[in-house]
Design a protein around this motif. Structure first.
Motif, PDB file in Angstrom:
ATOM      1  N   LEU A  97      79.533  35.739   0.962  1.00  0.00           N
ATOM      2  CA  LEU A  97      80.541  36.741   0.617  1.00  0.00           C
ATOM      3  C   LEU A  97      79.960  37.763  -0.355  1.00  0.00           C
ATOM      4  O   LEU A  97      79.469  37.390  -1.426  1.00  0.00           O
ATOM      5  N   PRO A  98      80.024  39.053  -0.028  1.00  0.00           N
ATOM      6  CA  PRO A  98      79.556  40.071  -0.974  1.00  0.00           C
ATOM      7  C   PRO A  98      80.459  40.150  -2.204  1.00  0.00           C
ATOM      8  O   PRO A  98      81.688  40.175  -2.071  1.00  0.00           O
ATOM      9  N   ILE A  99      79.849  40.157  -3.384  1.00  0.00           N
ATOM     10  CA  ILE A  99      80.588  40.396  -4.619  1.00  0.00           C
ATOM     11  C   ILE A  99      79.970  41.593  -5.325  1.00  0.00           C
ATOM     12  O   ILE A  99      78.756  41.807  -5.252  1.00  0.00           O
ATOM     13  N   PHE A 100      80.810  42.373  -6.011  1.00  0.00           N
ATOM     14  CA  PHE A 100      80.378  43.611  -6.644  1.00  0.00           C
ATOM     15  C   PHE A 100      80.807  43.608  -8.107  1.00  0.00           C
ATOM     16  O   PHE A 100      81.967  43.322  -8.413  1.00  0.00           O
ATOM     17  N   GLU A 132      75.051  44.758  -7.581  1.00  0.00           N
ATOM     18  CA  GLU A 132      75.265  45.318  -8.918  1.00  0.00           C
ATOM     19  C   GLU A 132      75.658  46.776  -8.797  1.00  0.00           C
ATOM     20  O   GLU A 132      75.022  47.552  -8.085  1.00  0.00           O
ATOM     21  N   ILE A 133      76.735  47.144  -9.489  1.00  0.00           N
ATOM     22  CA  ILE A 133      77.232  48.514  -9.441  1.00  0.00           C
ATOM     23  C   ILE A 133      77.117  49.168 -10.808  1.00  0.00           C
ATOM     24  O   ILE A 133      76.979  48.493 -11.836  1.00  0.00           O
ATOM     25  N   ASN A 134      77.178  50.494 -10.807  1.00  0.00           N
ATOM     26  CA  ASN A 134      77.178  51.255 -12.057  1.00  0.00           C
ATOM     27  C   ASN A 134      78.232  52.350 -11.926  1.00  0.00           C
ATOM     28  O   ASN A 134      79.182  52.212 -11.158  1.00  0.00           O
ATOM     29  N   PRO A 144      84.704  53.532   0.708  1.00  0.00           N
ATOM     30  CA  PRO A 144      84.199  54.167  -0.510  1.00  0.00           C
ATOM     31  C   PRO A 144      85.006  53.784  -1.749  1.00  0.00           C
ATOM     32  O   PRO A 144      86.235  53.851  -1.748  1.00  0.00           O
ATOM     33  N   PHE A 145      84.300  53.376  -2.794  1.00  0.00           N
ATOM     34  CA  PHE A 145      84.883  53.060  -4.097  1.00  0.00           C
ATOM     35  C   PHE A 145      84.312  54.024  -5.139  1.00  0.00           C
ATOM     36  O   PHE A 145      83.096  54.217  -5.199  1.00  0.00           O
ATOM     37  N   ILE A 146      85.187  54.595  -5.942  1.00  0.00           N
ATOM     38  CA  ILE A 146      84.754  55.424  -7.071  1.00  0.00           C
ATOM     39  C   ILE A 146      85.059  54.662  -8.351  1.00  0.00           C
ATOM     40  O   ILE A 146      86.230  54.415  -8.664  1.00  0.00           O
ATOM     41  N   PRO A 147      84.029  54.239  -9.109  1.00  0.00           N
ATOM     42  CA  PRO A 147      84.288  53.522 -10.359  1.00  0.00           C
ATOM     43  C   PRO A 147      84.783  54.472 -11.447  1.00  0.00           C
ATOM     44  O   PRO A 147      84.324  55.617 -11.547  1.00  0.00           O
ATOM     45  N   ILE A 148      85.726  54.005 -12.224  1.00  0.00           N
ATOM     46  CA  ILE A 148      86.282  54.764 -13.341  1.00  0.00           C
ATOM     47  C   ILE A 148      86.085  53.921 -14.592  1.00  0.00           C
ATOM     48  O   ILE A 148      86.684  52.851 -14.721  1.00  0.00           O
ATOM     49  N   GLU A 149      85.240  54.385 -15.492  1.00  0.00           N
ATOM     50  CA  GLU A 149      84.956  53.589 -16.684  1.00  0.00           C
ATOM     51  C   GLU A 149      86.052  53.796 -17.726  1.00  0.00           C
ATOM     52  O   GLU A 149      86.320  54.912 -18.167  1.00  0.00           O
ATOM     53  N   HIS A 153      89.416  47.903 -25.665  1.00  0.00           N
ATOM     54  CA  HIS A 153      88.903  47.947 -27.033  1.00  0.00           C
ATOM     55  C   HIS A 153      87.477  48.506 -26.983  1.00  0.00           C
ATOM     56  O   HIS A 153      87.304  49.667 -26.619  1.00  0.00           O
ATOM     57  N   LYS A 154      86.453  47.699 -27.221  1.00  0.00           N
ATOM     58  CA  LYS A 154      85.079  48.194 -27.175  1.00  0.00           C
ATOM     59  C   LYS A 154      84.336  47.785 -25.903  1.00  0.00           C
ATOM     60  O   LYS A 154      83.155  48.114 -25.731  1.00  0.00           O
ATOM     61  N   LEU A 155      85.023  47.071 -25.026  1.00  0.00           N
ATOM     62  CA  LEU A 155      84.380  46.574 -23.813  1.00  0.00           C
ATOM     63  C   LEU A 155      84.569  47.559 -22.665  1.00  0.00           C
ATOM     64  O   LEU A 155      85.700  47.900 -22.320  1.00  0.00           O
ATOM     65  N   PRO A 156      83.484  48.022 -22.046  1.00  0.00           N
ATOM     66  CA  PRO A 156      83.636  48.883 -20.877  1.00  0.00           C
ATOM     67  C   PRO A 156      84.119  48.076 -19.676  1.00  0.00           C
ATOM     68  O   PRO A 156      83.631  46.983 -19.400  1.00  0.00           O
TER      69      PRO A 156
END
Length: 253
Positions: A97-100, A132-134, A144-149, A153-156
């Motif tokens: 199973l793919p995990i991201f 692994e994603i960034n 398609p997935f667009i990551p939103i950071e 608190h201080k954790l991204p």
């Protein structure tokens, strides 16, 4: 796109063990909240965002018999602890199973579930393909997935935009450049922990103000604690077009 809220509660879930408040004693099914997670059915692909401790129960409840990938928002246990229960999907489809997830998530998973990655793994352990994603857009089974950071608190933490749907949990700050990725979304899911301020989550008022700024067609609140109050009363505090999500809620987009 079909979206199912698998869980809409906090790290402790609702009811909270040992609590006798009005919410935890409520008989309303909307006040029973498992740990936060969603299921997406997009272009015939089944994708889950986060596998919390209640993952097995959630998948059984919703009768989700196929799973193509798991995407992780961040490394906290209430979002990763159910990974072991992907095994039936391995067995059924005879594939890994793919995990991201970002590097911190992958590192935590490799530590917490070290037996998955052992050179001499025990027969029957979960089988995964790590991706692994960034901050760059990526594809999950062609979607398609667009990551939103965002910041917890201080954790991204990563939220995600998938076409006209945006999902953000465990946040109390979103920078302007990340908000730009959300504008134009039709359905927005955003965390709102409670009424009073919290060090790492949006309050109800903060979430409402942010939704008004983004102006989606519809918005749903998740990662809700028992301190929000019972569902039927809290729902009355919301402006038109904004709703409290609840476990099992389904949205079509």
């Amino acid at each position: 796109m079909n979206i199912t809220f698998l869980g809409t509660g906090t790290s402790q879930g609702v009811p909270v063990i040992g609590c006798n408040c009005e919410v935890c004693r409520s008989l309303d099914f909307r006040d029973k909240r498992l740990r936060t997670s969603i299921h997406l059915l997009v272009d015939h692909k089944n994708i889950v965002i986060d596998t919390g401790p209640d993952f097995r129960q959630q998948m059984l409840r919703e009768d989700i018999t196929d799973l193509d990938a798991v995407v992780y928002t961040h490394e906290h246990k209430d979002h990763t602890a159910g990974l072991d229960d992907i095994r039936p999907y391995n067995f059924k489809h005879q594939k890994d199973l793919p995990i991201f997830g970002r590097n911190t998530v992958i590192d935590q998973i490799k530590q917490e579930f070290s037996y998955i990655f052992s050179a001499n793994s025990y027969p029957g352990v979960p089988r995964v393909v790590v991706n692994e994603i960034n901050n760059s857009p990526f594809y999950v089974e062609g979607i398609p997935f667009i990551p939103i950071e965002v910041y917890h608190h201080k954790l991204p933490v990563f939220g995600f935009r998938i076409k006209d749907f945006t999902y953000i949990t465990d946040a109390n700050h979103i920078a302007d450049e990340e908000l730009e990725k959300i504008y134009g979304t039709k359905v927005l899911v955003l965390n709102a922990l409670r009424l009073k301020p919290h060090i790492s989550h949006f309050t109800l008022e903060e979430a409402i103000n942010l939704i008004k700024k983004i102006k989606p067609e519809r918005a749903f609140l998740t990662h809700i604690s028992h301190q929000m109050g019972i569902h039927r009363k809290a729902e009355k505090l919301l402006p038109e077009g904004i709703h409290l999500a609840h476990d099992g809620l389904k949205i079509n987009l």
